[in-house]
Design a protein around this motif. Structure first.
Motif, PDB file in Angstrom:
ATOM      1  N   ASP A 187       0.848  -1.187   0.000  1.00 51.81           N
ATOM      2  CA  ASP A 187       0.000   0.000   0.000  1.00 51.81           C
ATOM      3  C   ASP A 187       0.888   1.243   0.000  1.00 51.81           C
ATOM      4  O   ASP A 187       1.840   1.342   0.772  1.00 51.81           O
ATOM      5  CB  ASP A 187      -0.890  -0.021   1.253  1.00 51.81           C
ATOM      6  CG  ASP A 187      -2.035   0.965   1.180  1.00 51.81           C
ATOM      7  OD1 ASP A 187      -1.772   2.176   1.013  1.00 51.81           O
ATOM      8  OD2 ASP A 187      -3.196   0.529   1.315  1.00 51.81           O
ATOM      9  N   ASN A 226       2.945  -5.191   2.638  1.00 51.38           N
ATOM     10  CA  ASN A 226       1.754  -5.211   3.482  1.00 51.38           C
ATOM     11  C   ASN A 226       1.818  -6.255   4.585  1.00 51.38           C
ATOM     12  O   ASN A 226       1.341  -6.036   5.691  1.00 51.38           O
ATOM     13  CB  ASN A 226       0.506  -5.473   2.628  1.00 51.38           C
ATOM     14  CG  ASN A 226       0.021  -4.236   1.912  1.00 51.38           C
ATOM     15  OD1 ASN A 226       0.546  -3.136   2.106  1.00 51.38           O
ATOM     16  ND2 ASN A 226      -0.992  -4.396   1.074  1.00 51.38           N
ATOM     17  N   ARG A 244       0.622  -2.460   8.989  1.00 52.42           N
ATOM     18  CA  ARG A 244       0.271  -3.515   8.038  1.00 52.42           C
ATOM     19  C   ARG A 244      -1.044  -3.175   7.353  1.00 52.42           C
ATOM     20  O   ARG A 244      -1.881  -2.471   7.923  1.00 52.42           O
ATOM     21  CB  ARG A 244       0.134  -4.869   8.743  1.00 52.42           C
ATOM     22  CG  ARG A 244       1.443  -5.466   9.239  1.00 52.42           C
ATOM     23  CD  ARG A 244       1.195  -6.708  10.074  1.00 52.42           C
ATOM     24  NE  ARG A 244       2.443  -7.327  10.507  1.00 52.42           N
ATOM     25  CZ  ARG A 244       3.012  -8.372   9.925  1.00 52.42           C
ATOM     26  NH1 ARG A 244       2.435  -8.937   8.880  1.00 52.42           N
ATOM     27  NH2 ARG A 244       4.145  -8.867  10.375  1.00 52.42           N
ATOM     28  N   TYR A 245      -1.220  -3.706   6.161  1.00 59.04           N
ATOM     29  CA  TYR A 245      -2.486  -3.566   5.451  1.00 59.04           C
ATOM     30  C   TYR A 245      -2.874  -4.906   4.844  1.00 59.04           C
ATOM     31  O   TYR A 245      -2.006  -5.676   4.418  1.00 59.04           O
ATOM     32  CB  TYR A 245      -2.394  -2.521   4.329  1.00 59.04           C
ATOM     33  CG  TYR A 245      -2.352  -1.099   4.813  1.00 59.04           C
ATOM     34  CD1 TYR A 245      -3.521  -0.408   5.113  1.00 59.04           C
ATOM     35  CD2 TYR A 245      -1.141  -0.436   4.973  1.00 59.04           C
ATOM     36  CE1 TYR A 245      -3.488   0.901   5.564  1.00 59.04           C
ATOM     37  CE2 TYR A 245      -1.091   0.873   5.415  1.00 59.04           C
ATOM     38  CZ  TYR A 245      -2.267   1.538   5.706  1.00 59.04           C
ATOM     39  OH  TYR A 245      -2.225   2.836   6.151  1.00 59.04           O
ATOM     40  N   THR A 281      -4.200  -6.647   1.672  1.00 56.44           N
ATOM     41  CA  THR A 281      -4.051  -6.199   0.285  1.00 56.44           C
ATOM     42  C   THR A 281      -5.394  -5.945  -0.391  1.00 56.44           C
ATOM     43  O   THR A 281      -5.533  -4.988  -1.169  1.00 56.44           O
ATOM     44  CB  THR A 281      -3.199  -7.198  -0.507  1.00 56.44           C
ATOM     45  OG1 THR A 281      -1.865  -7.183   0.031  1.00 56.44           O
ATOM     46  CG2 THR A 281      -3.137  -6.839  -1.982  1.00 56.44           C
ATOM     47  N   SER A 320      -6.409  -2.647   0.697  1.00 62.71           N
ATOM     48  CA  SER A 320      -5.631  -1.629  -0.008  1.00 62.71           C
ATOM     49  C   SER A 320      -6.235  -1.333  -1.372  1.00 62.71           C
ATOM     50  O   SER A 320      -6.378  -0.173  -1.781  1.00 62.71           O
ATOM     51  CB  SER A 320      -4.178  -2.088  -0.181  1.00 62.71           C
ATOM     52  OG  SER A 320      -3.510  -2.186   1.046  1.00 62.71           O
TER      53      SER A 320
END
Length: 398
Positions: free
Chosen positions: A256, A285, A376-377, A379, A382
């Motif tokens: 991201d 991520n 953290r993301y 995906t 994102s």
């Protein structure tokens, strides 16, 4: 139209709690972002300008069609491949404390000698001006490369380390690939040479970047969204064209743009990772995904028809979308979007190559986590976030 960054600015789905904007403070830090119109460059500028005490210079060949509007932002149009123009334009920089290098020269194929030399020349032209002009004010240089650091397009990948669940994850200590001419290496070497152990610098290696830009060659979100918009317009099925392995297995990391930008800023302002020898960090991520798992949800977000089995090994985006330029122009005109050509946002050859990539580029984020950067993301989140941003920016239709 512009991006007005002020206390009331809220982009859809953005969580701004980690950034505090304070008005009327003297700028204590001065940043220059080379590649400010790109996926991560735009986001670095946004995040810095929503923090206190930053003045930001943004450098690119051309201004963005959605310019940043903020009293502490100053855009410089400059062709960094032109040494004389670089000297003239970059001499406007004053008291630079932080440099963010998130650009590259794309005039030649990756891993070619010409690409290698062009990118070295571009950075050298910039550093020739910035380093002596900044002097003792310069505190940190942040370089963005990518997880392609670990593989070659012209030969076998570097040594790999087996990790949990049979995945091969590259860490920052993996050796350089000996084949090809990866320009990432020459940029690292140039920084080491020019900074000479006197200025801290960091290297950030994202995977597939999710962000919003109309001036990025390998623009995944732009390509995906234009494809979805054309499918919706023509009532075409939203299919995935590529190799079965790329469809069913995780082959790359999502990154991201918010995470990558945040890591740049964190490293540049965090004493615990200052390094005058170049601290490298993967910028990913951290969540696993396969296109097979998330493709239907992406289609739902884009409002298109997803077949029961979207996988189509014979489908290529380059062939299917080659003649759809006029359709995109009609969409732009009728929806009142920012004026773009289809090729400004979409790179069909990139999508074809991405979904048929013969090697895996998966990086561990253990080092970043250990040093304290734990953002953290997911995906899929994102992707849906940046679809919303591109709609709000009027780059794509609702």
């Amino acid at each position: 139209m512009g991006i007005c960054i002020e206390p009331s600015y809220k982009t859809m789905a953005v969580k701004e709690s980690e950034f505090i904007f304070e008005e009327n403070l003297t700028c204590r830090y001065v940043a220059v972002i080379f590649g400010v119109t790109g996926l991560v460059g735009k986001e670095i500028a946004r995040q810095l300008l929503m923090r206190s005490a930053w003045k930001v210079y943004g450098v690119a060949r051309r201004p963005g069609k959605i310019p940043i509007q903020h009293p502490n932002f100053h855009f410089i149009s400059c062709d960094l491949l032109d040494a004389e123009e670089s000297r003239q334009k970059l001499c406007l920089l004053e008291d630079v404390s932080h440099v963010f290098w998130v650009t590259w020269a794309s005039g030649f194929p990756l891993d070619s000698p010409e690409c290698y030399e062009q990118n070295r020349e571009m950075m050298a032209n910039a550093l020739d001006v910035v380093i002596p002009r900044a002097g003792a004010a310069l505190k940190h240089v942040s370089l963005q490369t990518g997880t392609k650091h670990y593989i070659s397009l012209t030969g076998p990948p570097a040594a790999e380390e087996e990790r949990d669940e049979g995945m091969r994850l590259y860490d920052e200590c993996c050796p350089r690939v000996e084949t090809g001419h990866n320009f990432y290496y020459v940029l690292e070497d140039l920084l080491k040479e020019r900074l000479a152990g006197k200025v801290a610098w960091s290297i950030h290696r994202p995977g597939l970047i999710m962000g919003s830009s109309h001036s990025t060659l390998y623009n995944f979100m732009g390509s995906l969204c234009v494809y979805g918009s054309i499918c919706k317009r023509l009532n075409l099925p939203f299919v995935f064209g590529g190799e079965k392995q790329c469809w069913e297995e995780m082959g790359l990391d999502g990154s991201d743009a918010r995470l990558v930008a945040g890591q740049h800023i964190w490293a540049a302002s965090n004493d615990t990772i200052y390094s005058t020898t170049g601290q490298a960090l993967n910028a990913v991520n951290g969540s696993s995904f396969t296109w097979k798992e998330i493709w239907p949800a992406i289609g739902l977000e884009l409002g298109v028809t997803v077949p029961e089995n979207p996988f189509s090994p014979d489908f290529t985006f380059s062939r299917a979308m080659a003649e759809q330029g006029q359709v995109w122009k009609d969409i732009v005109r009728e929806e009142g979007l920012v004026e773009t050509e289809m090729e400004d946002l979409a790179n069909w050859g990139f999508l074809d190559a991405l979904f048929r990539c013969p090697v895996k580029m998966l990086g561990t984020r253990e080092k970043a986590d250990r040093l304290g950067f734990t953002t953290r993301y997911n995906t899929l989140d994102s992707i849906t976030y940046w679809i919303a941003v591109m709609r709000e920016e009027k780059l794509i239709p609702w």
